[in-house]
Design an enzyme around this catalytic site. Structure first.
Site, PDB file in Angstrom:
ATOM      1  N   TRP A 155       6.170  -6.839  12.822  1.00 54.60           N
ATOM      2  CA  TRP A 155       6.608  -6.535  11.449  1.00 54.60           C
ATOM      3  C   TRP A 155       7.099  -7.803  10.756  1.00 54.60           C
ATOM      4  CZ3 TRP A 155       4.405  -2.846   9.238  1.00 54.60           C
ATOM      5  CH2 TRP A 155       4.835  -2.416   7.968  1.00 54.60           C
ATOM      6  N   GLU A 193       5.453  -1.435  14.283  1.00 55.97           N
ATOM      7  CA  GLU A 193       6.354  -2.302  13.490  1.00 55.97           C
ATOM      8  C   GLU A 193       7.292  -3.039  14.433  1.00 55.97           C
ATOM      9  OE1 GLU A 193       8.223  -0.146  10.252  1.00 55.97           O
ATOM     10  OE2 GLU A 193       6.448   1.088   9.949  1.00 55.97           O
ATOM     11  N   HIS A 243      -0.772   1.609   5.404  1.00 55.26           N
ATOM     12  CA  HIS A 243       0.640   2.010   5.560  1.00 55.26           C
ATOM     13  C   HIS A 243       1.258   2.105   4.188  1.00 55.26           C
ATOM     14  CE1 HIS A 243       4.690   2.101   7.307  1.00 55.26           C
ATOM     15  NE2 HIS A 243       5.032   1.179   6.441  1.00 55.26           N
ATOM     16  N   ASN A 291       5.094   8.925   6.941  1.00 53.05           N
ATOM     17  CA  ASN A 291       6.033   8.016   7.574  1.00 53.05           C
ATOM     18  C   ASN A 291       7.427   8.654   7.580  1.00 53.05           C
ATOM     19  OD1 ASN A 291       6.680   5.467   8.702  1.00 53.05           O
ATOM     20  ND2 ASN A 291       7.275   4.619   6.705  1.00 53.05           N
ATOM     21  N   GLU A 292       8.021   8.778   8.748  1.00 54.18           N
ATOM     22  CA  GLU A 292       9.451   9.142   8.867  1.00 54.18           C
ATOM     23  C   GLU A 292       9.801  10.498   8.250  1.00 54.18           C
ATOM     24  OE1 GLU A 292      11.591   5.854   7.173  1.00 54.18           O
ATOM     25  OE2 GLU A 292      10.874   4.429   8.656  1.00 54.18           O
ATOM     26  N   MET A 313       0.833  -1.218   0.000  1.00 57.25           N
ATOM     27  CA  MET A 313       0.000   0.000   0.000  1.00 57.25           C
ATOM     28  C   MET A 313       0.862   1.260   0.000  1.00 57.25           C
ATOM     29  SD  MET A 313      -3.230  -0.966   2.419  1.00 57.25           S
ATOM     30  CE  MET A 313      -4.097  -2.525   2.182  1.00 57.25           C
ATOM     31  N   LYS A 314       2.149   1.088  -0.251  1.00 59.96           N
ATOM     32  CA  LYS A 314       3.023   2.255  -0.367  1.00 59.96           C
ATOM     33  C   LYS A 314       2.881   2.846  -1.771  1.00 59.96           C
ATOM     34  CE  LYS A 314       6.126   0.319   3.078  1.00 59.96           C
ATOM     35  NZ  LYS A 314       7.315  -0.529   3.328  1.00 59.96           N
TER      36      LYS A 314
END
Ligand code: XIL
Length: 357
Positions: free
Chosen positions: A318, A271, A115, A163-164, A81-82
């Site tokens: 994860w 994760e 995610h 994310n990040e 799903m990225k």
């Protein structure tokens, strides 16, 4: 056919025990035997969702299939799903694998955590090399969020919107294409676009290292405080929890969880994996290191369950088996970071999780 596989409902502990008493479901000809697990399924004994990072290609593999749906109550796509995997061009989508994961979860009474909408490590080339104006770039990203969140609606209850976003050690915003094209307030606008796409979906910011990286942690909490002051929607924080058996301290981990909860946000241990060989001194998993991993998992789950119940979103592992872990390629050491061994047997770490519930 195995009773676990034949069941229309998620297999429960009883079915797993029946399989055990019957000697399991596999025939000698089955190259991918169903697992036989005598321990209670996490989904049966936990008061909060316990998730697994999963891949569409494993839906047809019976051992993965049985454990994923029998033991876990939540699902995150490990990568499918990225953005790089969903979109090959503006308005061009490949939904098959994401759809398959959502359908697998739906038919097995698992919730789905999305995610991740925006992650600098999974940006397709059409986004990375976008040639239009900054305004056109933002229009495309907004449309992407609208399309992806809108497609799944209630079938995906929560998304990692970003994310990040923060650099290690400085806490500065990474100079990703999103930051460069959309400016220093881009996080807030992405969260707004996600909220516009679905008024009910839960919106998360997800990152790693916040228990031990004070600069990154400070940046994340500044973002939260800023969002809350300005009325920017955010519902929870994903703490990735890629940790080792002896680092960081459980107090540091618990403190971040508490700080997130104190701001009224949901906590997702998003994760979880526990490296046992960070120094590369092992060539096989020793009993001592396995027990240290068990204790570590127990401590993390204990910290999570001590949060107010309405702040406990989920704990997501994860990956399923040790040899499947992304950490082996990432760090290059032999590793055994997950709850199941290569033969799909639950490890002491699994018991460590159970004993904290
Ligand atoms: C990893 C997956 O496990 C791999 O299969 C994939 O090739 C790369 O991404 N932080 C994250 C996850 O937020 O999405 C990453 O997952 C691991 C680090």
């Amino acid at each position: 056919m195995c009773p676990i596989q034949a069941s229309a409902n998620p297999p429960c502990l009883r079915l797993l025990l029946i399989a055990l008493l019957a000697g399991g479901c596999s025939s000698p000809a089955d190259p991918d035997p169903d697992p036989v697990q005598s321990l209670p399924a996490l989904r049966e004994v936990s008061n909060f969702p316990v998730g697994i990072a999963f891949q569409a290609g494993r839906i047809q593999a019976s051992a993965y299939n049985s454990i994923a749906r029998g033991v876990f109550s939540s699902l995150t796509a490990e990568y499918e799903m990225k953005m790089r995997h969903l979109s090959a061009g503006p308005g061009v989508y490949t939904w098959d694998n994401a759809d398959a994961l959502v359908e697998f979860a739906r038919s097995n009474d698992m919730q789905v955590h999305g995610h991740a909408l925006v992650w600098h490590e999974s940006t397709p080339s059409w986004v990375e090399n976008f040639t239009g104006t900054d305004e056109a770039f933002e229009t495309q990203i907004r449309q992407y969020i609208t399309d992806v969140v809108g497609r799944y609606g209630d079938a995906i209850i929560s998304w990692d919107v970003v994310n990040e976003a923060f650099e290690n050690n400085t806490g500065l915003l990474r100079q990703s294409v999103f930051r460069r094209r959309m400016g220093s307030d881009y996080l807030a606008r992405l969260f707004r676009y996600a909220r516009e796409a679905d008024p009910d979906v839960l919106l998360f910011y997800n990152d790693y290292a916040t228990p031990w990286d004070a600069a990154k942690r400070g940046a994340m909490f500044s973002m939260i405080d800023d969002f809350q002051n300005r009325g920017i929607p955010i519902d929870g924080i994903g703490l990735q929890m890629h940790v080792t058996y002896d680092f960081p301290s459980i107090d540091a981990i618990g403190a971040v969880m508490d700080s997130v909860a104190a701001r009224g946000l949901l906590v997702h241990v998003s994760e979880l994996d526990v490296r046992v060989n960070p120094a590369g001194d092992l060539t096989s998993l020793t009993e001592a290191r396995s027990q240290a991993q068990k204790a570590r998992i127990n401590d993390i789950v204990t910290a999570f369950v001590s949060l107010p119940a309405d702040r406990q979103f989920a704990i997501t592992l994860w990956g399923l088996r040790d040899p499947d872990s992304w950490l082996i390629d990432f760090w290059g050491n032999p590793e055994w970071p997950l709850l199941y061994d290569e033969a799909f047997r639950p490890k002491p770490a699994y018991e460590g999780f159970l004993e904290a519930l």
